[in-house]
Enzyme design. Sequence first.
Site, PDB file in Angstrom:
ATOM      1  N   LYS A  27      -1.846 112.790  55.707  1.00 42.52           N
ATOM      2  CA  LYS A  27      -0.806 112.352  56.650  1.00 42.52           C
ATOM      3  C   LYS A  27       0.295 113.402  56.647  1.00 42.52           C
ATOM      4  O   LYS A  27       1.101 113.460  55.727  1.00 42.52           O
ATOM      5  CB  LYS A  27      -0.245 110.986  56.265  1.00 42.52           C
ATOM      6  CG  LYS A  27       0.845 110.496  57.220  1.00 42.52           C
ATOM      7  CD  LYS A  27       1.347 109.129  56.798  1.00 42.52           C
ATOM      8  CE  LYS A  27       2.461 108.641  57.725  1.00 42.52           C
ATOM      9  NZ  LYS A  27       3.700 109.427  57.591  1.00 42.52           N
ATOM     10  N   SER A  59       1.139 110.972  52.640  1.00 41.30           N
ATOM     11  CA  SER A  59       2.518 111.166  53.069  1.00 41.30           C
ATOM     12  C   SER A  59       3.382 111.802  51.990  1.00 41.30           C
ATOM     13  O   SER A  59       3.158 112.940  51.587  1.00 41.30           O
ATOM     14  CB  SER A  59       3.086 109.813  53.529  1.00 41.30           C
ATOM     15  OG  SER A  59       4.320 109.962  54.163  1.00 41.30           O
ATOM     16  N   GLU A  68       1.928 124.647  45.295  1.00 45.07           N
ATOM     17  CA  GLU A  68       2.187 125.948  45.915  1.00 45.07           C
ATOM     18  C   GLU A  68       3.457 126.627  45.402  1.00 45.07           C
ATOM     19  O   GLU A  68       3.551 127.855  45.458  1.00 45.07           O
ATOM     20  CB  GLU A  68       2.257 125.783  47.435  1.00 45.07           C
ATOM     21  CG  GLU A  68       0.923 125.355  48.044  1.00 45.07           C
ATOM     22  CD  GLU A  68       0.944 125.231  49.555  1.00 45.07           C
ATOM     23  OE1 GLU A  68      -0.081 124.846  50.133  1.00 45.07           O
ATOM     24  OE2 GLU A  68       2.004 125.520  50.172  1.00 45.07           O
TER      25      GLU A  68
END
Length: 507
Positions: free
Chosen positions: A351, A326, A337
Site C-alpha cells: 500500500k 502502509s 534503505e
Amino acid sequence: MDEQKKDGLEQQEHTPQEEIKPAGKFIQIKPFKFIMLMFLTILITAGLTIFALTFGEKKVVEVKVPIERAEFATLYEAFDELKSKYYKDIDDEKVVEGAINGMFDALDDPYSDFMVKKEADDFSSDLSSSFQGIGAEIQDRNGFITVVSPIKNSPAEKAGLLPKDIILTVDGKSIQGFSASEAVALIRGEKGTPVKLTIKRGETAEPIAMTIVRDEIPVETVYGEMLDGNIAHIQITSFNESTAKELTTILAEYEGKGMKGIVLDLRQNPGGYLEQAVEIANLFVAEGKTIVQVEEKNKKIDVRNAVGGKKYNLPMTVLIDGGSASASEILAAALSESKGVKIVGETSFGKGTVQNVNKFLKDGSILKFTTGKWLTPNGNWINEKGIKPDVAVPYPTYASLPYLDSSIEMKEGSVSEAVKAAEEMLEVLGYEPGKVDGNFDKYTVRAVKKLQAANDLEETGVLTGVTTYALMDALRTKLKTDDPQVVKAKELLTSTDKVEKTEETTN
C-alpha cells in the site's frame, strides 16, 4: 450664521419690488426638503424593485447562492426527475449519500471512502484507546471485503482469521460489493455478541464458516519480550497516535536491562498514522538520512529526513509479512534503505498511497480519500508490489490450516476436510493421529484423548467444544514458541554480532 441671515433680510428690504405677474399653480418647497424627498423616493423605488425581482411571481432575474456549476447540471436534473416522477416518495438524504458514494466508487480506489456519521464514528474509534468488535483490519479489494490483518490477541486472531481471507457473508448476508465501512457496520457490535462469518481462503478451498464472539478490543500497539542473548523482540501491531510514545517507553526499559539487539516485528500490522511511522524511524535512522518521500498533486515532493535526538544504534532486523501494510511498510523501507537493516519474512501487502480524513459539512460524516503517494528513501513506489524481504522465511504450512468450528462434533467414523485439518494439527503437536486422510479412525481417537489429558479435559476421544479450542490454542502457542521467522531474525543478529566482534579482534 445669524449675522448672515440678518444681512440677507436687510438686502431684501432695500431691493425695489418688481410687478408681480399672474402665473400657474405651484408648490413652494425649500431646497433642503426637496433634496431629502428625492433621496427618499429613490430609496423606496430601489427597495420595491429588488423585492419584486426577488419575490415576485415572475422573476426577471433569478438569484442563486452559490452560482450553479455546469458539471452538476445532469446530476440536478436526474435528482429532480426522481423527486417528481418516481412512483413513491424518495428519501432525499439516502439518495444524496448514494450520489456521493457513487463518486467515490468511480475513483476505483479501495482506500477512498465516504462514511455517514455512524460509519464515521466506527472509523474514528479504530484509532482510539479501544472499541468493541472482532478486531480485524479489512478493505474493499476488487469488490470483495478482504482481511488485511487481525489485531493481536483479538477474537479475530484467536478464531484463526488470516490476512487475505475474503469475507463472503456476515450473519448469512452477502457483502460482495460493500464498501469497507459498510462491512464494518455489520461486523462490529457489542461485546459478548456473536457474529457468523463465511470465509473464502485461497482459490479452490471450500468456504469456511466461523462464529466469532465480539469483545472489547484494546488498541495497545506495542508488545515486547526479551529473548536469549538480550535480544529484544518488539512487535508493533498498528500505528495510532500513541504508538511512538509506547515504543519509546519499552525501548528505554529494555535499554536499562542491557538490550544488545532488536527484532522489530511489523507482521500483520495494517498501518495507521504516517507521522507515527516517521517519528519511530527517527529513533533509528541517522540524522539527515531520508525516511520517506510524499508526493501530492501540484506540489513539490515532500522529503522527510531524520532529525537529531535519541538514537538506538544496535544490531537490528525487521519482520514483515502479507499483513504488513502502509505505515509499517514506510518504517520497514526506511530502516532497510537508510540504515541497512535486513528484512526477514514474506513480501508485504503493498500500500503505497496516503489518505486524508476530513469532516464533511455539519452532519458528522467523513470523506477519506487518497491525497498522494509515498516513495521509499530510494524513490521506489511499492504500491500493489510490496516490499520483498532480504531473507525469505515462509510461515510453516500448519499456520494456514483452516479454522475448526467448535460447534461441530467430530468422532470415530467421521470423514471430512475438517477432520483432515484436525489430524494435521494433532500431528504437528506430536499426538500421532495416524494417517492424515480425513478419516477419524481409532488412531485419531487416541490422539484426541492425549490432547484432552494434557489439558485436564474429559477423555472422550470426541473433538468438539472446549477440546476444539484447546487444539487450536495449542497450535497458536507452538507457532509463537517455534516461530521460524523470529528464529531467523534473531540468528541474523547473532551472526552480525559475531562478525563485529571478529573485526574488533582483528583490528
